[in-house]
Design an enzyme around this catalytic site. Structure first.
Site, PDB file in Angstrom:
ATOM      1  N   ARG A   4     -78.174  55.932  18.613  1.00  0.00           N
ATOM      2  CA  ARG A   4     -78.719  56.713  19.771  1.00  0.00           C
ATOM      3  C   ARG A   4     -78.029  58.007  19.176  1.00  0.00           C
ATOM      4  O   ARG A   4     -77.191  58.250  18.767  1.00  0.00           O
ATOM      5  CB  ARG A   4     -77.827  56.381  20.897  1.00  0.00           C
ATOM      6  CG  ARG A   4     -76.550  56.636  21.216  1.00  0.00           C
ATOM      7  CD  ARG A   4     -76.226  56.344  22.551  1.00  0.00           C
ATOM      8  NE  ARG A   4     -74.905  56.717  22.679  1.00  0.00           N
ATOM      9  CZ  ARG A   4     -74.075  56.612  24.029  1.00  0.00           C
ATOM     10  NH1 ARG A   4     -74.698  56.299  25.063  1.00  0.00           N
ATOM     11  NH2 ARG A   4     -72.908  56.907  24.167  1.00  0.00           N
ATOM     12  N   THR A   8     -78.689  63.578  22.725  1.00  0.00           N
ATOM     13  CA  THR A   8     -80.084  63.229  23.583  1.00  0.00           C
ATOM     14  C   THR A   8     -79.751  62.120  24.229  1.00  0.00           C
ATOM     15  O   THR A   8     -80.624  61.855  25.385  1.00  0.00           O
ATOM     16  CB  THR A   8     -81.316  63.463  23.108  1.00  0.00           C
ATOM     17  OG1 THR A   8     -81.547  62.419  22.158  1.00  0.00           O
ATOM     18  CG2 THR A   8     -81.663  64.775  22.412  1.00  0.00           C
ATOM     19  N   ASP A 100     -67.018  55.095  20.379  1.00  0.00           N
ATOM     20  CA  ASP A 100     -68.177  54.798  19.621  1.00  0.00           C
ATOM     21  C   ASP A 100     -68.202  53.695  18.538  1.00  0.00           C
ATOM     22  O   ASP A 100     -67.627  53.869  17.556  1.00  0.00           O
ATOM     23  CB  ASP A 100     -68.486  56.188  18.909  1.00  0.00           C
ATOM     24  CG  ASP A 100     -69.892  56.048  18.519  1.00  0.00           C
ATOM     25  OD1 ASP A 100     -70.474  55.164  17.696  1.00  0.00           O
ATOM     26  OD2 ASP A 100     -70.981  56.761  19.202  1.00  0.00           O
ATOM     27  N   ASP A 103     -69.426  54.845  15.103  1.00  0.00           N
ATOM     28  CA  ASP A 103     -68.564  55.643  14.287  1.00  0.00           C
ATOM     29  C   ASP A 103     -67.304  54.689  13.790  1.00  0.00           C
ATOM     30  O   ASP A 103     -66.855  55.065  12.518  1.00  0.00           O
ATOM     31  CB  ASP A 103     -68.145  56.633  15.236  1.00  0.00           C
ATOM     32  CG  ASP A 103     -69.140  57.812  15.428  1.00  0.00           C
ATOM     33  OD1 ASP A 103     -70.132  57.886  14.636  1.00  0.00           O
ATOM     34  OD2 ASP A 103     -68.931  58.408  16.217  1.00  0.00           O
TER      35      ASP A 103
END
Length: 109
Positions: A4, A8, A100, A103
Site C-alpha cells: 500500500r 494514499t 509497518d 518495513d
C-alpha cells in the site's frame, strides 16, 4: 505482490503470477496484517479475474475497519486471523498494532 502507498493507502501491484489451473485450486492469500483492507481486496480481485473462486485469507493481525471493508468487497472469502486489534489511526495503521510489517520485513524504512 501488493503493497500500500503510505500517502494514499491505495494498493500498488508489483508482481502477479498464478498457475493456469488456479480455478481448480484452493488459494490461500497471506498478509501479515489486515488494516484498511485495500491491498488484500485488490489481491483477491486479481485472483478472481484469473478464475480463482476457492479462496481463504490469512493474517496475523486485523483491524475492525479492514475486516468490514474486506467482507463488503469479498463476502465469499473467509478471513482467518490470530487477533483483532482496536482500530485504525488517522494514518491507516492498526492500533496498537505491530508497526509497518513490510518495513520491518524488508528494512525499507
Amino acid at each position: 505482490g501488493v503493497y500500500r502507498d503510505h500517502e494514499t493507502l491505495e494498493a500498488i501491484e508489483y508482481y502477479f503470477k498464478a498457475p493456469e489451473d488456479v480455478s481448480n485450486r484452493l488459494v490461500i492469500v497471506v498478509d501479515p496484517m489486515l488494516a484498511t483492507g485495500n491491498s488484500s481486496i485488490a489481491s483477491i480481485e486479481k485472483l478472481k479475474e484469473r478464475g480463482a473462486h476457492n479462496i481463504r485469507f490469512l493474517c496475523l493481525l486485523a483491524a475492525p475497519e479492514g475486516i468490514r471493508n474486506f467482507q463488503a468487497a469479498h463476502p465469499d472469502v473467509p478471513i482467518f486471523t490470530a487477533s483483532i486489534d482496536s482500530h485504525l489511526n488517522e494514518n491507516g495503521y492498526i492500533v496498537p498494532g505491530l508497526g509497518d510489517a513490510g518495513d520491518r520485513m524488508y528494512g525499507t524504512k
